[in-house]
Design a protein around this motif. Structure first.
Motif, PDB file in Angstrom:
ATOM      1  N   GLY A   1       0.814  -1.238   0.198  1.00 25.01           N
ATOM      2  CA  GLY A   1       0.049   0.000  -0.152  1.00 25.01           C
ATOM      3  C   GLY A   1       0.998   1.115  -0.052  1.00 25.01           C
ATOM      4  O   GLY A   1       1.666   1.465   0.565  1.00 25.01           O
ATOM      5  N   VAL A   2       0.517   2.286  -0.774  1.00 30.45           N
ATOM      6  CA  VAL A   2       1.394   3.479  -0.867  1.00 30.45           C
ATOM      7  C   VAL A   2       0.401   4.769  -0.550  1.00 30.45           C
ATOM      8  O   VAL A   2      -0.852   4.637  -0.689  1.00 30.45           O
ATOM      9  CB  VAL A   2       2.037   3.800  -2.201  1.00 30.45           C
ATOM     10  CG1 VAL A   2       2.963   2.934  -2.640  1.00 30.45           C
ATOM     11  CG2 VAL A   2       0.769   3.708  -3.306  1.00 30.45           C
ATOM     12  N   PRO A   3       0.813   5.445   0.212  1.00 26.75           N
ATOM     13  CA  PRO A   3      -0.207   6.709   0.502  1.00 26.75           C
ATOM     14  C   PRO A   3      -0.886   7.217  -0.541  1.00 26.75           C
ATOM     15  O   PRO A   3      -0.706   7.482  -1.709  1.00 26.75           O
ATOM     16  CB  PRO A   3       0.659   7.662   1.364  1.00 26.75           C
ATOM     17  CG  PRO A   3       1.842   6.868   1.533  1.00 26.75           C
ATOM     18  CD  PRO A   3       2.060   5.978   0.438  1.00 26.75           C
ATOM     19  N   HIS A   4      -2.310   7.446  -0.144  1.00 21.71           N
ATOM     20  CA  HIS A   4      -3.125   8.178  -1.033  1.00 21.71           C
ATOM     21  C   HIS A   4      -4.009   9.231  -0.270  1.00 21.71           C
ATOM     22  O   HIS A   4      -4.383   8.993   0.928  1.00 21.71           O
ATOM     23  CB  HIS A   4      -4.033   7.123  -1.654  1.00 21.71           C
ATOM     24  CG  HIS A   4      -4.881   7.530  -2.718  1.00 21.71           C
ATOM     25  ND1 HIS A   4      -6.046   8.356  -2.587  1.00 21.71           N
ATOM     26  CD2 HIS A   4      -4.616   7.653  -3.850  1.00 21.71           C
ATOM     27  CE1 HIS A   4      -6.595   8.557  -3.741  1.00 21.71           C
ATOM     28  NE2 HIS A   4      -5.708   8.159  -4.779  1.00 21.71           N
TER      29      HIS A   4
ATOM     30  N   ASP B   1       7.264   7.620  -1.479  1.00 15.83           N
ATOM     31  CA  ASP B   1       6.778   8.491  -2.317  1.00 15.83           C
ATOM     32  C   ASP B   1       6.335   8.173  -3.593  1.00 15.83           C
ATOM     33  O   ASP B   1       5.962   9.158  -4.601  1.00 15.83           O
ATOM     34  CB  ASP B   1       8.035   9.532  -2.389  1.00 15.83           C
ATOM     35  CG  ASP B   1       9.143   9.095  -3.057  1.00 15.83           C
ATOM     36  OD1 ASP B   1       9.167   7.697  -3.263  1.00 15.83           O
ATOM     37  OD2 ASP B   1      10.062   9.950  -3.542  1.00 15.83           O
ATOM     38  N   LEU B   2       5.878   7.124  -3.962  1.00  8.74           N
ATOM     39  CA  LEU B   2       5.429   6.870  -5.250  1.00  8.74           C
ATOM     40  C   LEU B   2       4.290   7.601  -5.711  1.00  8.74           C
ATOM     41  O   LEU B   2       4.330   7.796  -6.727  1.00  8.74           O
ATOM     42  CB  LEU B   2       5.330   5.163  -5.174  1.00  8.74           C
ATOM     43  CG  LEU B   2       5.130   4.604  -6.539  1.00  8.74           C
ATOM     44  CD1 LEU B   2       6.029   4.599  -7.945  1.00  8.74           C
ATOM     45  CD2 LEU B   2       4.601   2.961  -6.281  1.00  8.74           C
ATOM     46  N   ALA B   3       3.352   7.687  -4.715  1.00  6.43           N
ATOM     47  CA  ALA B   3       2.116   8.232  -5.009  1.00  6.43           C
ATOM     48  C   ALA B   3       2.287   9.797  -5.513  1.00  6.43           C
ATOM     49  O   ALA B   3       1.506  10.384  -6.239  1.00  6.43           O
ATOM     50  CB  ALA B   3       1.199   8.089  -3.718  1.00  6.43           C
ATOM     51  N   LEU B   4       3.219  10.409  -4.970  1.00  2.14           N
ATOM     52  CA  LEU B   4       3.695  11.786  -5.117  1.00  2.14           C
ATOM     53  C   LEU B   4       4.588  12.076  -6.565  1.00  2.14           C
ATOM     54  O   LEU B   4       4.355  12.777  -7.254  1.00  2.14           O
ATOM     55  CB  LEU B   4       4.613  12.351  -4.075  1.00  2.14           C
ATOM     56  CG  LEU B   4       3.750  12.527  -2.548  1.00  2.14           C
ATOM     57  CD1 LEU B   4       4.790  12.960  -1.792  1.00  2.14           C
ATOM     58  CD2 LEU B   4       2.553  13.209  -2.718  1.00  2.14           C
TER      59      LEU B   4
END
Length: 86
Positions: A8-11, A77-80
């Motif tokens: 899970g990556v931050p969203h 930081d993948l979502a960013l």
């Protein structure tokens, strides 16, 4: 595909969203093919929003389990910075 890890990556809206880290062993795979396979077997909210092809093996502990915590830190930081695949 040699091995896969789902993290899970931050969203901002949902808290976390799925991302798939794939270790390939020198071959090429179209991300659309991976998404099509996921869409045929998973509910919409489980389909990965990010896909990363890693040139190196996934980190493992001494008993052989994939270190997902380490992957979450590495790709936090993948979502960013990453581009969503869908």
């Amino acid at each position: 595909i040699v091995e896969v890890a789902v993290i899970g990556v931050p969203h901002t809206r949902w808290g976390e969203t799925p991302a798939v880290i794939v270790w390939m062993n020198g071959s090429h795979l179209d991300p659309a093919d991976v998404l099509a396979a996921c869409a045929s077997m998973l509910a919409d909210y489980k389909i990965p929003r990010y896909l990363v092809f890693s040139p190196e093996p996934l980190p493992r502990n001494m008993s052989g389990k994939i270190l997902k915590r380490e992957l979450k830190v590495r790709y936090a930081d993948l979502a960013l910075t990453g581009t969503p695949i869908r």
